[in-house]
Design a protein around this motif. Structure first.
Motif, PDB file in Angstrom:
ATOM      1  N   THR A  31     -28.675  32.704  72.206  1.00 49.87           N
ATOM      2  CA  THR A  31     -29.489  32.338  70.960  1.00 49.87           C
ATOM      3  C   THR A  31     -29.208  30.951  70.710  1.00 49.87           C
ATOM      4  OG1 THR A  31     -29.554  34.591  70.746  1.00 49.87           O
ATOM      5  CG2 THR A  31     -30.324  33.252  69.103  1.00 49.87           C
ATOM      6  N   TYR A  33     -30.630  27.907  67.637  1.00 45.23           N
ATOM      7  CA  TYR A  33     -31.334  27.757  66.336  1.00 45.23           C
ATOM      8  C   TYR A  33     -31.465  26.245  65.848  1.00 45.23           C
ATOM      9  CZ  TYR A  33     -28.972  32.413  65.805  1.00 45.23           C
ATOM     10  OH  TYR A  33     -28.619  33.650  66.014  1.00 45.23           O
ATOM     11  N   TYR A  35     -31.818  24.381  62.195  1.00 46.59           N
ATOM     12  CA  TYR A  35     -31.766  24.505  60.761  1.00 46.59           C
ATOM     13  C   TYR A  35     -32.198  23.024  60.224  1.00 46.59           C
ATOM     14  CZ  TYR A  35     -29.661  29.063  60.259  1.00 46.59           C
ATOM     15  OH  TYR A  35     -29.304  30.411  60.077  1.00 46.59           O
ATOM     16  N   GLN A  37     -31.337  20.767  56.619  1.00 45.61           N
ATOM     17  CA  GLN A  37     -30.705  20.596  55.276  1.00 45.61           C
ATOM     18  C   GLN A  37     -31.381  19.215  54.627  1.00 45.61           C
ATOM     19  OE1 GLN A  37     -26.481  19.911  55.385  1.00 45.61           O
ATOM     20  NE2 GLN A  37     -26.158  21.286  53.554  1.00 45.61           N
ATOM     21  N   PHE A  42     -29.983  22.248  50.639  1.00 45.73           N
ATOM     22  CA  PHE A  42     -30.023  23.689  51.211  1.00 45.73           C
ATOM     23  C   PHE A  42     -30.284  23.549  52.752  1.00 45.73           C
ATOM     24  CE2 PHE A  42     -29.983  26.222  47.516  1.00 45.73           C
ATOM     25  CZ  PHE A  42     -30.705  25.406  46.488  1.00 45.73           C
ATOM     26  N   LEU A  43     -29.521  24.542  53.299  1.00 45.91           N
ATOM     27  CA  LEU A  43     -29.879  24.715  54.638  1.00 45.91           C
ATOM     28  C   LEU A  43     -30.914  25.696  55.010  1.00 45.91           C
ATOM     29  CD1 LEU A  43     -26.114  24.725  55.857  1.00 45.91           C
ATOM     30  CD2 LEU A  43     -27.994  23.636  57.369  1.00 45.91           C
ATOM     31  N   ILE A  45     -33.329  27.769  57.880  1.00 46.13           N
ATOM     32  CA  ILE A  45     -33.568  28.001  59.220  1.00 46.13           C
ATOM     33  C   ILE A  45     -34.962  27.688  59.628  1.00 46.13           C
ATOM     34  CG2 ILE A  45     -34.267  30.317  58.994  1.00 46.13           C
ATOM     35  CD1 ILE A  45     -32.968  30.981  61.857  1.00 46.13           C
ATOM     36  N   ILE A  55     -37.880  33.623  68.800  1.00 41.68           N
ATOM     37  CA  ILE A  55     -37.747  34.753  68.183  1.00 41.68           C
ATOM     38  C   ILE A  55     -37.856  34.828  66.769  1.00 41.68           C
ATOM     39  CG2 ILE A  55     -36.585  36.026  70.085  1.00 41.68           C
ATOM     40  CD1 ILE A  55     -34.080  35.395  68.499  1.00 41.68           C
ATOM     41  N   ILE A  56     -37.624  33.664  66.070  1.00 39.57           N
ATOM     42  CA  ILE A  56     -37.665  33.361  64.734  1.00 39.57           C
ATOM     43  C   ILE A  56     -38.647  32.024  64.688  1.00 39.57           C
ATOM     44  CG2 ILE A  56     -36.667  32.719  62.665  1.00 39.57           C
ATOM     45  CD1 ILE A  56     -34.390  34.175  63.604  1.00 39.57           C
ATOM     46  N   GLU A  58     -39.968  30.254  61.490  1.00 36.04           N
ATOM     47  CA  GLU A  58     -40.198  30.219  59.924  1.00 36.04           C
ATOM     48  C   GLU A  58     -41.517  29.322  59.586  1.00 36.04           C
ATOM     49  OE1 GLU A  58     -38.025  31.889  57.435  1.00 36.04           O
ATOM     50  OE2 GLU A  58     -38.264  32.781  59.174  1.00 36.04           O
ATOM     51  N   PHE A  90     -29.524  20.649  61.887  1.00 36.32           N
ATOM     52  CA  PHE A  90     -28.590  21.037  62.651  1.00 36.32           C
ATOM     53  C   PHE A  90     -28.987  22.044  63.742  1.00 36.32           C
ATOM     54  CE2 PHE A  90     -24.973  19.557  60.268  1.00 36.32           C
ATOM     55  CZ  PHE A  90     -25.481  19.317  58.956  1.00 36.32           C
TER      56      PHE A  90
END
Lengths: 110, 112
Positions: A31, A33, A35, A37, A42-43, A45, A55-56, A58, A90
């Motif tokens: 997996t 990701y 992210y 910032q 604020f971090l 996703i 799968i994700i 946002e 990130f």
């Protein structure tokens, strides 16, 4: 050896351009990701892929398009860059538990 | 949205224990407590996680209350290099669909 590596580390570009950030992990994780910032630190996703499958996803503008050619790589392509896209991005990967993060890619849009 | 509450900042003297609290009153039975930290300009770094028992590793100890509504991260002998933002996160474990949602965290300043 760096576990999660991102390139480039710094990217300065003009509004309206298209740019990509690359990420590679050598941890054998399934997996990965992305992210973001922002200047307020604020971090958040953006995306997650498991074995090359999204799968994700946002609430991210569709100018952002992740691509995973294999499970060790997750790239982020951004079209028509805007000032608000300036941030540190990130990449991270995970196996069964904790996430391992890269050192970040600082994008500045002028 | 983050499910945890942390103080915005804390100071600690070098060499002393740093105790960072976290409230997670809505934690569900299958959710773990994770701690990460972010040293300036670096990527977040995993510290420790636990379900209900106290945990210890080479970096820190994690104390979780019996009702699991709060926890404390303990850095036993803080050094200047421990100055960072510390994030307490609640997350389901070993399920790739579970997101790691970061809150504002606690800025820990270790002072000489």
């Amino acid at each position: 050896d760096t576990a999660v590596s991102q390139t480039p580390k710094y990217l300065v570009t003009q509004m309206g351009n298209d740019k990509s950030i690359k990420c590679e992990q050598n941890l054998g994780h399934d997996t990965m990701y992305w992210y973001k910032q922002d200047s307020k630190k604020f971090l958040k996703i953006m995306f997650s892929y498991n074995n090359k499958e999204l799968i994700i996803n946002e609430t991210v503008p569709n100018r952002f398009s992740p691509k995973s050619p294999d499970k060790a790589h997750l790239n982020l392509h951004i079209n028509s860059l805007e000032l608000g896209d300036s941030a540190v991005y990130f990449c991270a990967s995970s196996g069964a538990g904790e996430l391992f993060f890269g050192e970040g890619s600082r994008l500045t849009v002028l | 949205d983050a499910k945890t509450t942390q103080p915005p900042s804390m100071d600690c003297a070098e060499g002393r224990a740093a105790n960072l609290p976290c409230n997670h009153s809505t934690i569900s039975g299958n959710e773990y407590v994770y701690w990460y930290r972010q040293i300036h300009s670096q990527g977040p770094q995993y510290i420790i996680h636990g379900l209900k028992n106290n945990e210890t590793n080479e970096m820190a100890s994690l104390i979780i209350t019996e009702d699991r509504k709060s926890s404390t991260l303990i850095l036993p002998h803080a050094t200047l290099r421990d100055t960072a933002v510390y994030y307490c996160i609640v997350r389901g474990h070993m399920e790739y669909g579970n997101k790691l949602v970061f809150g504002a965290g606690t800025i820990l300043r270790v002072k000489s």
